[in-house]
Design a protein around this motif. Structure first.
Motif, PDB file in Angstrom:
ATOM      1  N   ILE A   1       0.844  -1.205   0.000  1.00  0.00           N
ATOM      2  CA  ILE A   1       0.000   0.000   0.000  1.00  0.00           C
ATOM      3  C   ILE A   1       0.880   1.255   0.000  1.00  0.00           C
ATOM      4  O   ILE A   1       0.632   2.210  -0.738  1.00  0.00           O
ATOM      5  CB  ILE A   1      -0.969  -0.019   1.207  1.00  0.00           C
ATOM      6  N   HIS A   2       1.920   1.234   0.828  1.00  0.00           N
ATOM      7  CA  HIS A   2       2.832   2.383   0.862  1.00  0.00           C
ATOM      8  C   HIS A   2       3.646   2.482  -0.428  1.00  0.00           C
ATOM      9  O   HIS A   2       3.884   3.578  -0.933  1.00  0.00           O
ATOM     10  CB  HIS A   2       3.738   2.297   2.094  1.00  0.00           C
ATOM     11  N   ASP A   3       4.062   1.334  -0.961  1.00  0.00           N
ATOM     12  CA  ASP A   3       4.800   1.327  -2.231  1.00  0.00           C
ATOM     13  C   ASP A   3       3.951   1.932  -3.356  1.00  0.00           C
ATOM     14  O   ASP A   3       4.467   2.673  -4.195  1.00  0.00           O
ATOM     15  CB  ASP A   3       5.161  -0.121  -2.586  1.00  0.00           C
ATOM     16  N   ASP A   4       2.684   1.604  -3.373  1.00  0.00           N
ATOM     17  CA  ASP A   4       1.799   2.126  -4.424  1.00  0.00           C
ATOM     18  C   ASP A   4       1.660   3.645  -4.329  1.00  0.00           C
ATOM     19  O   ASP A   4       1.533   4.330  -5.349  1.00  0.00           O
ATOM     20  CB  ASP A   4       0.421   1.460  -4.349  1.00  0.00           C
ATOM     21  N   ILE A   5       1.665   4.182  -3.097  1.00  0.00           N
ATOM     22  CA  ILE A   5       1.645   5.649  -2.960  1.00  0.00           C
ATOM     23  C   ILE A   5       2.942   6.216  -3.525  1.00  0.00           C
ATOM     24  O   ILE A   5       2.940   7.175  -4.303  1.00  0.00           O
ATOM     25  CB  ILE A   5       1.521   6.091  -1.480  1.00  0.00           C
ATOM     26  N   MET A   6       4.066   5.594  -3.134  1.00  0.00           N
ATOM     27  CA  MET A   6       5.383   6.096  -3.553  1.00  0.00           C
ATOM     28  C   MET A   6       5.518   6.083  -5.068  1.00  0.00           C
ATOM     29  O   MET A   6       6.117   6.975  -5.663  1.00  0.00           O
ATOM     30  CB  MET A   6       6.480   5.248  -2.920  1.00  0.00           C
ATOM     31  N   ASP A   7       4.966   5.022  -5.696  1.00  0.00           N
ATOM     32  CA  ASP A   7       5.049   4.896  -7.157  1.00  0.00           C
ATOM     33  C   ASP A   7       3.916   5.626  -7.867  1.00  0.00           C
ATOM     34  O   ASP A   7       3.865   5.604  -9.097  1.00  0.00           O
ATOM     35  CB  ASP A   7       4.978   3.415  -7.565  1.00  0.00           C
ATOM     36  N   ALA A   8       2.978   6.218  -7.116  1.00  0.00           N
ATOM     37  CA  ALA A   8       1.776   6.810  -7.711  1.00  0.00           C
ATOM     38  C   ALA A   8       1.098   5.812  -8.652  1.00  0.00           C
ATOM     39  O   ALA A   8       0.640   6.168  -9.738  1.00  0.00           O
ATOM     40  CB  ALA A   8       2.108   8.111  -8.438  1.00  0.00           C
ATOM     41  N   ALA A   9       1.046   4.542  -8.217  1.00  0.00           N
ATOM     42  CA  ALA A   9       0.463   3.478  -9.051  1.00  0.00           C
ATOM     43  C   ALA A   9      -1.059   3.566  -9.051  1.00  0.00           C
ATOM     44  O   ALA A   9      -1.671   3.926  -8.048  1.00  0.00           O
ATOM     45  CB  ALA A   9       0.913   2.117  -8.535  1.00  0.00           C
ATOM     46  N   ASP A  10      -1.653   3.248 -10.177  1.00  0.00           N
ATOM     47  CA  ASP A  10      -3.105   3.323 -10.302  1.00  0.00           C
ATOM     48  C   ASP A  10      -3.806   2.012  -9.942  1.00  0.00           C
ATOM     49  O   ASP A  10      -4.940   2.017  -9.481  1.00  0.00           O
ATOM     50  CB  ASP A  10      -3.491   3.694 -11.737  1.00  0.00           C
ATOM     51  N   SER A  11      -3.151   0.883 -10.240  1.00  0.00           N
ATOM     52  CA  SER A  11      -3.845  -0.386  -9.989  1.00  0.00           C
ATOM     53  C   SER A  11      -2.906  -1.413  -9.383  1.00  0.00           C
ATOM     54  O   SER A  11      -1.685  -1.336  -9.503  1.00  0.00           O
ATOM     55  CB  SER A  11      -4.449  -0.920 -11.289  1.00  0.00           C
ATOM     56  N   ARG A  12      -3.522  -2.352  -8.701  1.00  0.00           N
ATOM     57  CA  ARG A  12      -2.827  -3.434  -8.005  1.00  0.00           C
ATOM     58  C   ARG A  12      -3.782  -4.620  -8.022  1.00  0.00           C
ATOM     59  O   ARG A  12      -4.938  -4.493  -7.647  1.00  0.00           O
ATOM     60  CB  ARG A  12      -2.527  -2.971  -6.569  1.00  0.00           C
TER      61      ARG A  12
END
Lengths: 355, 355
Positions: A93-104
């Motif tokens: 969840i934190h990695d997705d914020i850091m990467d500004a990722a849209d989907s997982r």
């Protein structure tokens, strides 16, 4: 619940249902017992987020427990494994914020989901990131609760906790080094491999095995065998991921080839190519890697350079070498025979996969 | 180290040097033993971040240990207290990202510091936030390491861990509710007080006291007394903060009056004023609170409405009432006499402070 000795890849996946049930029940109970407005929604958000993960780390934790000769009910190993999965949810969840990722996992990331819920469009993005930081923190705190309520012999507790704490700190160090080097194409092969070792090899394979082994009271030879198998296999797993990220079938991978290249991640594949390439090819690679507008044609060009410079073949050799090291380690590991068979199958699957 | 029974406010602060020494030594050792490039810098960043904090929570943890009759060396209580301070560092670092805050304790926030170190200006802000998420996570992971290496009787461990896990989850629930309601001026007094209860009263006063008490094996009457004192005092502390944020001396506070008002935080003070105000005043308040360009003149206007509607007086009465409840709870608490004197002094200081 009693679990027999592991003996095949299918046995590796056997505890999955128990792990998923425990996570689902734990988070449902959290939602029901929430005492603060909004808390229940956070628990359900986490429960939904966990659906569809591969559970590699928790399954390796249970395998580690078997490897150290874990006897009787596997319920404590399953609880510890679920704790590992919740801490991993924090990392994702934190990695997705850091990467500004849209989907997982085919769904919007937590920060995107929360941003979508906000009533004021102007504040939505900031609200989404803030909420997702909190959801990640909560996953880590609840991971601790599962860890702290796992029944374990007092004599084994120190080793379990030391290993869990170490694994988490190592992951963060690996993520931080990754962050420091993203966009920098001049990192050494050694640095690129250090990121792989800490972000993946130790965190995903070695430490989960050891945490489970520590729960069963595994001694130093068992712990060392977990490292001797886990580190090279984990590196091979990530190197395979790097290759698939550029050369894999996008349909099977569920993601485009373009993401890794656009992000400018300096994988071993790229580092090798830059060292082997002539000046013109190297300059072209530097122009393409990290270009946020890179398209399919440019991706094909990168693939041609990676193949032509021998970088792809070099990484395939690195994978083979590490696979071999892992199998050699298994051959002399003080694990029950069935666990050795299972971990051989896991190694094969990790290295030969096509997605 | 042997610690005498507490008997005055100065005794409350006595363990501060030991807590600070332990935190400094722990993080220095982390910096020296770092095995991953960049890891050492993270440890030193955290060590610097911790300088200058008030240490209210860890000091209350040690006080809770005394309250439950803790005997012998206070070293385990100090270690547990340091663990609480490191988890609090995580909360602050993540909170500063969520609030996009520029400074903390007179220095740049962690995300601003890290952004300033990045070589590419275009990526600096994202790099700063990403790095600060990791630094916060690391603080929580190292808080766990201190927790897990605090020597404690097996019989007391379950209660200590349960209380730590609960405190952290409650804080997150409070922060989340705060996030949900920021910018919403129509929250009820009850909701505004729920935020205060979870974000401050329980997290800052009740739980730290209880964690320390649990380490000393405090029974239910001791735990209940910690709650009976801690919750109302913690609420009074936060209500005083709300008043000072608008009416305090900016020079003594070290921050402008404008921050709280511009942020649109719906404190009890504002909720009261909106309920008591006539239509014109209420409309004016709604226009001013949360205005990012609000200036000193508008702040003075808000203060006049808060005073004129009786909101300020109402909140002062709420503070008095809670101070009284806390003192009443102390009068019947099963704490040693010296601890009662100390906690009376702490209550007085929390409620009467001017900064």
């Amino acid at each position: 619940m009693s679990v027999e000795t592991l003996s095949a890849e299918s046995d590796f996946f056997a505890p999955r249902a128990a792990i998923d049930d425990l996570l689902g029940e734990f988070l449902t109970q959290k939602a029901h017992s929430a005492s603060v407005p909004g808390q229940s929604a956070l628990a359900l958000l986490l429960r939904d987020f966990l659906v569809g993960g591969k559970r590699v780390r928790p399954l390796l934790c249970v395998t580690g427990w078997h490897a150290a000769g874990g006897q009787g009910s596997s319920a404590p190993a399953v609880r510890l494994a679920a704790s590992i999965e919740l801490a991993h949810a924090c990392a994702l969840i934190h990695d997705d914020i850091m990467d500004a990722a849209d989907s997982r996992r085919g769904r919007p990331t937590i920060h995107r989901l929360l941003a979508g819920h906000h009533r004021l469009p102007s504040m939505a993005e900031r609200f989404g990131a803030a909420g997702a930081i909190l959801v990640g923190d909560l996953a880590l705190v609840w991971s601790d609760e599962l860890l702290h309520t796992t029944p374990m012999p007092d004599a084994h507790r120190t080793a379990v906790l030391r290993c869990v704490d170490l694994a988490r700190a190592e992951l963060i160090a690996g993520q931080h080094l990754d962050l420091l080097t993203t966009g920098d194409l001049d990192v050494s092969v050694e640095t690129a491999l250090t990121v792989v070792r800490y972000k993946t090899a130790k965190y995903t394979v070695e430490r989960p095995l050891q945490v489970g082994a520590a729960l069963a009271g595994g001694g130093q030879p068992v712990m060392d065998a977990c490292s001797a198998y886990g580190v090279p296999l984990g590196e091979a797993f990530q190197l395979r991921d790097d290759v698939l990220g550029v050369f894999g079938d996008p349909d099977r991978m569920g993601k485009s080839h373009l993401d890794d290249l656009r992000e400018g991640k300096c994988t071993s594949l790229i580092v090798h190519a830059l060292r082997a390439a002539g000046p013109a090819e190297a300059a072209r690679l530097r122009a393409l890697i990290g270009d946020p507008h890179l398209g399919e044609q440019e991706a094909a060009e990168v693939r041609a350079i990676l193949t032509g410079t021998g970088a792809r073949a070099a990484v395939e050799r690195m994978i083979e070498e590490r696979h071999r090291q892992a199998l050699d380690a298994l051959a002399s590991a003080p694990f029950p025979h069935g666990v050795v068979r299972t971990l051989e199958a896991v190694a094969e699957a990790a290295v030969r996969r096509t997605a």
